[in-house]
Design a protein around this motif. Structure first.
Motif, PDB file in Angstrom:
ATOM      1  N   SER A  39      37.385  42.919  33.850  1.00  0.00           N
ATOM      2  CA  SER A  39      36.419  42.091  34.486  1.00  0.00           C
ATOM      3  C   SER A  39      35.545  42.836  35.467  1.00  0.00           C
ATOM      4  O   SER A  39      36.172  43.686  36.428  1.00  0.00           O
ATOM      5  N   ASN A  40      34.294  42.727  35.415  1.00  0.00           N
ATOM      6  CA  ASN A  40      33.281  43.294  36.475  1.00  0.00           C
ATOM      7  C   ASN A  40      33.477  42.843  37.933  1.00  0.00           C
ATOM      8  O   ASN A  40      33.733  41.516  37.790  1.00  0.00           O
ATOM      9  N   ARG A  41      33.429  43.483  38.824  1.00  0.00           N
ATOM     10  CA  ARG A  41      33.648  42.962  40.249  1.00  0.00           C
ATOM     11  C   ARG A  41      32.264  43.754  40.967  1.00  0.00           C
ATOM     12  O   ARG A  41      31.706  44.592  40.512  1.00  0.00           O
ATOM     13  N   CYS A  42      32.075  43.159  42.190  1.00  0.00           N
ATOM     14  CA  CYS A  42      30.792  43.345  43.050  1.00  0.00           C
ATOM     15  C   CYS A  42      31.136  44.834  43.191  1.00  0.00           C
ATOM     16  O   CYS A  42      30.170  45.530  43.637  1.00  0.00           O
TER      17      CYS A  42
END
Length: 85
Positions: free
Chosen positions: A29-32
């Motif tokens: 998952s992409n995170r900030c």
């Protein structure tokens, strides 16, 4: 109702399954603060931790299922299977 004598074992097994799925999801998952790992990198990390952090049977079973469903998983996370850090 009385609990089955298998209850502690099924609960333990379920927690092992959830730990592998949760770790994979967190990795891809992409995170900030970072991009998600590629499917291959996440699988490599699961294999590296197999037998220590993760149940080897659960990891192998997860990998066989993930191979079949990788496209749908990445579509749900909004990333792509070839994205790497």
């Amino acid at each position: 109702p009385p609990r089955s004598t298998l209850f502690p074992y099924t609960t333990l097994f379920r927690s092992r399954v959830v730990s592998v799925i949760d770790a994979y999801d967190a990795m891809i998952s992409n995170r900030c603060y970072r991009r998600g790992l590629s499917h291959e990198d996440a699988i490599a990390r699961l294999l590296d931790c197999s037998g220590n952090q993760f149940d080897p049977l659960v990891v192998q079973t997860f990998i066989s299922i993930a191979k079949q469903e990788v496209g749908e998983v990445f579509a749900a996370t909004g990333t792509g299977p070839s994205i790497s850090v």
